[in-house]
Design a protein around this motif. Structure first.
Motif, short mmCIF file in Angstrom:
data_model
loop_
_atom_site.label_atom_id
_atom_site.label_comp_id
_atom_site.label_asym_id
_atom_site.label_seq_id
_atom_site.Cartn_x
_atom_site.Cartn_y
_atom_site.Cartn_z
N SER A 1 -3.78 13.94 -8.90
CA SER A 1 -5.00 13.55 -9.77
C SER A 1 -4.54 13.41 -11.20
N THR A 2 -3.59 14.16 -11.49
CA THR A 2 -3.09 14.28 -13.07
C THR A 2 -2.53 12.74 -13.26
N THR A 3 -1.47 12.51 -12.14
CA THR A 3 -0.83 11.28 -12.07
C THR A 3 -1.70 9.86 -12.22
N ILE A 4 -2.82 10.10 -11.23
CA ILE A 4 -3.86 8.89 -11.42
C ILE A 4 -4.64 8.90 -12.63
N SER B 1 -1.86 -4.87 -5.15
CA SER B 1 -1.05 -3.45 -4.90
C SER B 1 -2.18 -2.31 -4.82
N ILE B 2 -1.77 -1.56 -4.08
CA ILE B 2 -2.84 -0.21 -3.82
C ILE B 2 -2.27 0.96 -3.86
N LEU B 3 -2.42 1.74 -4.56
CA LEU B 3 -1.92 3.15 -4.89
C LEU B 3 -3.19 4.04 -4.06
N LEU C 1 0.73 -1.09 0.20
CA LEU C 1 -0.18 -0.05 -0.04
C LEU C 1 0.90 1.41 -0.03
N VAL C 2 0.67 2.03 -1.00
CA VAL C 2 1.57 3.29 -1.16
C VAL C 2 0.53 4.60 -1.24
N ALA D 1 -15.34 -2.31 -7.02
CA ALA D 1 -14.24 -2.15 -7.18
C ALA D 1 -13.59 -3.62 -6.32
N PHE D 2 -13.93 -3.80 -5.21
CA PHE D 2 -13.45 -5.00 -4.63
C PHE D 2 -13.98 -6.19 -4.93
N ILE D 3 -15.18 -6.41 -5.59
CA ILE D 3 -15.56 -7.74 -6.18
C ILE D 3 -14.55 -8.23 -7.43
N THR D 4 -13.77 -7.20 -7.89
CA THR D 4 -12.94 -7.57 -8.92
C THR D 4 -11.76 -8.29 -8.50
N ASP D 5 -10.97 -8.78 -9.70
CA ASP D 5 -9.83 -9.78 -9.21
C ASP D 5 -8.80 -8.72 -9.70
N ALA D 6 -8.83 -7.35 -9.35
CA ALA D 6 -7.84 -6.31 -10.03
C ALA D 6 -6.66 -6.77 -9.18
N LYS D 7 -5.42 -6.32 -10.03
CA LYS D 7 -3.90 -6.43 -9.34
C LYS D 7 -3.53 -5.32 -8.92
N LEU D 8 -4.26 -4.18 -9.33
CA LEU D 8 -3.96 -2.62 -8.74
C LEU D 8 -5.42 -2.12 -8.51
N PHE D 9 -5.18 -1.66 -7.20
CA PHE D 9 -6.37 -0.85 -6.96
C PHE D 9 -5.97 0.61 -6.75
N VAL D 10 -6.45 1.75 -7.36
CA VAL D 10 -6.14 2.94 -7.50
C VAL D 10 -7.35 3.59 -6.60
#
Length: 246
Positions: free
Chosen positions: A42-45, A185-187, A30-31, A147-156
């Motif tokens: 926000s521009t980065t995201i 991974s979580i940003l 978690l970063v 968001a959290f029902i997915t199998d995402a590798k990265l959460f933003v």
């Protein structure tokens, strides 16, 4: 592997807002992305989400760039924006079904996860409600569930604590911790520095579109040992220094 941002320069029109940004988010980490309003968070995201095209540099998620395979790139990412984005004509049930289709999830497994999350966030009796029936906090909870029902590798996750009641904040932090242990991974971008200090593994400090420092809390304390020991004090001192230099 997860997220790697390498020498990213980008912005709106021909004006660079981001200037040679480089940082990463490793598996199971978690970063926190920290910066004042207008610093470039926000521009980065938006660049990571593929909503903006970089002037130069690369963004990869598990080695895949959006230009390699846009569908595969985006299916690896789950996004919780600061302002909930819902479809006015769809019920909560239909938002979940749309998410299942968008991520090509197994419907039975996804609905099992959804039912658990709906109960946690006290939405289980509101499946046939439309967004107009929800408060801002409830809309935010809908975004969290989807968001959290997915199998995402990265959460933003962008400013997730605004609008949530203390119980929901605690529930969200537990979910984030569970996903970390599963290897996701979580940003997270946040101004709630006290919470970030307790839960985040590393911090990326952004100022004027550039990464001014990146490291763990211990590394930040050692590097800025003359500014204080808490993340809040250190960042406020850095922000004041930057104001004085303008």
């Amino acid at each position: 592997m997860s997220l790697k941002v390498n020498k990213l320069t980008g912005g709106y029109s021909s004006i660079p807002v981001l200037k040679n940004e480089t940082f990463d988010v490793k598996d199971g980490e978690l970063v926190s992305l920290i910066g004042l309003n207008g610093s470039g968070k926000s521009t980065t995201i938006n660049h990571i989400m593929g909503l903006m095209t970089p002037f130069s540099g690369t963004i990869t998620v598990n080695g895949i760039q959006i230009t390699d395979n846009i569908e595969k790139y985006k299916q690896q990412i789950a996004y919780i924006p600061e302002m909930p984005i819902l479809y006015n004509e769809l019920t909560l049930r239909e938002h979940i079904e749309t998410t299942i289709m968008a991520y090509n999830l197994d419907s039975d497994d996804a609905w099992k996860r959804a039912q658990k999350l709906l109960k946690i966030f006290r939405l289980d009796n509101k499946l046939d409600w439309f967004p107009s029936n929800f408060s801002k906090g409830m809309r935010q909870k809908v975004m969290i569930v989807c968001a959290f029902i997915t199998d995402a590798k990265l959460f933003v996750i962008d400013e997730p604590f605004l609008g949530l009641d203390p119980l929901a904040v605690n529930d969200l932090l537990q979910l984030i911790n569970e996903k970390k242990h599963e290897g996701a991974s979580i940003l997270m971008s946040t101004h709630v520095l006290d919470t970030a200090e307790k839960y985040c593994d590393r911090f990326v400090l952004i100022n004027d579109g550039s990464v001014s420092y990146e490291g763990s809390m211990n590394e930040i304390q050692q590097h800025f040992n003359d500014l204080g020991h808490s993340l809040n004090k250190i960042y406020l001192a850095l922000a004041k220094k930057d104001d004085n230099h303008e």
